[in-house]
Design a protein around this motif. Structure first.
Motif, PDB file in Angstrom:
ATOM      1  N   THR A  46       0.797  -1.629  -8.488  1.00  0.00           N
ATOM      2  CA  THR A  46       2.274  -2.106  -7.949  1.00  0.00           C
ATOM      3  C   THR A  46       2.187  -1.984  -6.401  1.00  0.00           C
ATOM      4  O   THR A  46       3.154  -1.830  -5.817  1.00  0.00           O
ATOM      5  N   LEU A 103       5.478  -7.811  -9.342  1.00  0.00           N
ATOM      6  CA  LEU A 103       5.114  -7.134 -10.681  1.00  0.00           C
ATOM      7  C   LEU A 103       6.542  -6.772 -11.191  1.00  0.00           C
ATOM      8  O   LEU A 103       6.477  -6.240 -12.375  1.00  0.00           O
ATOM      9  N   GLU A 115      11.843  -2.375 -12.629  1.00  0.00           N
ATOM     10  CA  GLU A 115      11.452  -3.862 -12.729  1.00  0.00           C
ATOM     11  C   GLU A 115      11.245  -4.147 -14.409  1.00  0.00           C
ATOM     12  O   GLU A 115      10.469  -3.976 -14.948  1.00  0.00           O
ATOM     13  N   PRO A 173       8.211  -1.251  -8.618  1.00  0.00           N
ATOM     14  CA  PRO A 173       6.921  -1.440  -7.834  1.00  0.00           C
ATOM     15  C   PRO A 173       7.236  -1.917  -6.400  1.00  0.00           C
ATOM     16  O   PRO A 173       8.167  -2.561  -5.735  1.00  0.00           O
ATOM     17  N   GLN A 178       1.992   4.125  -9.816  1.00  0.00           N
ATOM     18  CA  GLN A 178       1.940   2.877  -8.922  1.00  0.00           C
ATOM     19  C   GLN A 178       0.863   2.356  -8.762  1.00  0.00           C
ATOM     20  O   GLN A 178       0.314   1.298  -8.833  1.00  0.00           O
TER      21      GLN A 178
END
Length: 645
Positions: A408, A321, A576, A316, A403
């Motif tokens: 994000t 996030l 992530e 992100p 995204q």
């Protein structure tokens, strides 16, 4: 011919003879060796999917036919290393020039940089051109010369540039044949032989045969599709673009992905219509043009984002996030892929995707939002599945769309916002025709119940031949349960983020969520993706193409752009995943699916819709916000809506 000059024109995702700057440069230089290199292994885990390979096969055949009509042909090479193959063509033909058009995804940027280094070292002059964008990414910056971080600011700048995008080029009148060159200059035609390319196996041919009924790849067919759209649906685009049960969009996105039509040609022809309708006082037509051009702008922005932040397909842009505790549930993932979630609009969309390789952009938003917000599956899983199944699979556009949906991006949709598929269904498929087309088991269900069969009286279900939980599933997750679960996850995310910031400020930790120290990001076996290995930072300048960093920022000479992380300067270099998440664990919270049947059967009332304000008005989204709380650095912006034209 200019003496004994011979140039290689390297075709990639620019499979057209019209408005092709690299081809035009080759024709001006003399004899042209038109080359396409099929090296899918270079794409790593982004190996093209079945329908994408089908399109490429037919597009290349169409291009070869067009080149032959102009006097030459397309040389195809099968390779695992494009640069080595280009060097072999140079050595076998004595070519002294290489022309190609820019691509802006991170894999291509690294490959193109290496191409220039290697071939230049062997005495080949290399030139590259813009053929994919209205403006190159390094030409669009803010007042301080920095890249924009929101779509609205970026697109406003594009529309106010002091110079218009270049006008599209006409196709060449003729091309000096590479075989003529090889015969009369080298005395050997065999040096220009092609390798056979295999794009489909026997098991895929039956499914692929159905695609030709709906699609016609090739640059001249793209031109016809553009003309049809501009002279037909465009004028009512603003009114009809959200309808999912009819052909209301341009269907240009696969043609644009493979470069069968240039975005400059699309832009100029649409602008001509805009001027015409403005002079006629046609306000509806002007609005339609503005909205369609915004779709073009989103495609531009996807490349802009990929160039300036080449990790955008992996992690992100908003740093906090990366702490979100995704649910690694392959059962949820399978139900979503197979169209068995129990939510008709979502299921219809996923079955259409599998059958046709296509989804209306409204349905793309619905199914991806459900994936991320309701099921809380990692957005990279969804993006990879789209890559594998879409005809117009496009790394930059898909990354932007996922995204955006996942919240994000700095101007993405708020992450605590859940779209209720039931209400989305009555909005985008009010008569249920779309659902009935792709879910035949619900075909006899009355329209009043088509988007919420769990609420239908038993007598209605029996008359329609539906047995919930048998021939059509109950909802996999109740919306109320999903909202509560999302709130828990967000709370956990903010706690992890705060702990990481405190540790960094105290100098005791590098950051609790730094994925370089976290467990590997697990992917289902059928879409297994290896972790991103960051290429070394490159600081060599080229006069005709900027080279971005492959980590987090644009490299212009020695200057770097600061990170987009609005909360912390500590950026991870991989996907992530917080360290304290067990990727093999069952879904969190024991009450995950408790009371689903009761919840969905008792939710008969329609809540007030929480529409965003701004450019994207109430017609752009139907959503319920599970919280009105907003944290610093998490901004809402409704102007960014992914589009597939």
């Amino acid at each position: 011919m200019s003496g004994d000059a011979c140039s290689i024109v390297w075709f990639r995702r620019d499979l057209r003879v019209e408005d092709n700057p690299a081809l035009a440069a080759g024709v001006r230089a003399g004899a042209v060796i038109a080359v396409f290199i099929w090296a899918p292994e270079e794409e790593g885990h982004y190996y093209p999917g079945r329908v994408s390979r089908w399109w490429l096969k037919h597009s290349l055949a169409h291009l070869d036919s067009s080149l032959r009509s102009l006097g030459t042909c397309l040389i195809t090479k099968r390779s695992t290393d494009s640069v080595s193959s280009l060097l072999e063509v140079v050595k076998s033909t004595g070519a002294t020039l290489l022309f190609f058009n820019h691509l802006h995804d991170p894999i291509s940027l690294v490959r193109d940089h290496r191409t220039k280094e290697v071939l230049s070292a062997h005495g080949v002059a290399v030139r590259s051109f813009n053929a994919d964008l209205l403006y190159e990414p390094w030409d669009v910056n803010d007042a301080e010369g920095r890249p924009f971080t929101t779509f609205s600011a970026f697109w406003e700048r594009c529309l106010s540039m002091p110079y218009d995008p270049e006008a599209p080029l006409l196709p060449p009148k003729r091309i000096i044949s590479v075989h003529v060159y090889c015969l009369f200059v080298l005395g050997d035609v065999s040096t220009c032989s092609s390798d056979p390319l295999v794009f489909e196996d026997e098991s895929e041919k039956g499914s692929n045969a159905l695609l030709s009924r709906a699609w016609s790849p090739g640059w001249s067919n793209a031109d016809k599709a553009l003309t049809t759209f501009i002279n037909g649906p465009l004028i009512e685009y603003s009114m009809n673009r959200r309808k999912t049960d009819s052909a209301t969009t341009s269907f240009l996105s696969p043609h644009l992905h493979f470069g069968e039509v240039s975005v400059r040609k699309v832009f100029h022809l649409v602008r001509i219509k805009q001027v015409l309708w403005a002079n006629e006082g046609n306000k509806a037509g002007e609005e339609s043009v503005n909205l369609f051009l915004k779709s073009i702008g989103l495609r531009e922005y996807s490349r802009y984002l990929s160039f300036n932040h080449s990790y955008s397909h992996e992690r992100p842009l908003l740093g906090h996030l990366k702490f979100f505790p995704w649910i690694m549930d392959e059962g949820y993932f399978k139900a979503w892929r197979q169209g068995r979630t129990g939510y008709p609009l979502v299921d219809a969309g996923m079955r259409e995707l599998w059958a046709t390789g296509w989804l209306h952009d409204r349905i793309r938003v619905v199914v991806s939002s459900f994936f991320v917000k309701v099921l809380q599956l990692p957005w990279r899983w969804g993006m990879k599945y789209f890559w594998d199944t879409l005809l117009d699979a496009d790394l930059e556009s898909d990354a932007l769309g996922w995204q955006y949906i996942s919240g994000t991006l700095p101007d993405g949709r708020e992450f605590d916002r859940i779209d209720n598929p039931q209400f989305e269904g009555y909005k985008f498929d009010p008569n249920g025709e779309y659902v009935r087309r792709w879910l035949p088991e619900l075909a006899r269900l009355p329209t009043d119940w088509i988007h919420l069969p769990w609420n239908a009286p038993e007598s209605v279900l029996q008359a329609a031949g539906i047995e919930l939980g048998s021939n059509y599933p109950l909802p996999i997750v109740g919306i109320d349960a999903a909202k509560a679960r999302l709130q828990e996850a967000l709370s956990e995310m903010w706690q992890l983020e705060a702990a990481s910031r405190a540790a960094i400020e105290n100098g005791t930790e590098e950051g609790l969520g730094d994925s370089s120290e976290s467990a590997p990001f697990a992917f289902p076996l059928d879409i297994q993706m290896e972790e991103n290995l960051e290429p070394a930072r490159n600081r060599i300048r080229y006069e005709d193409q900027m080279v971005p960093s492959m980590t987090s920022s644009l490299v212009r000479g020695e200057q770097e752009e600061p990170s987009l992380d609005l909360r912390t300067s500590a950026e991870d270099s991989r996907a992530e995943v917080p360290r304290n998440v067990n990727i093999n664990q069952e879904p969190r919270r024991d009450a995950l699916n408790q009371g689903i049947t009761e919840t969905v059967r008792n939710s008969n009332t329609f809540p007030q819709f929480n529409f965003p304000m701004g450019e994207g008005n109430a017609e752009d989204s139907t959503a319920e916000s599970s919280s009105s709380r907003r944290r610093e650095g998490w901004r809402s912006c409704s102007s960014l809506v992914p589009s597939n034209f």
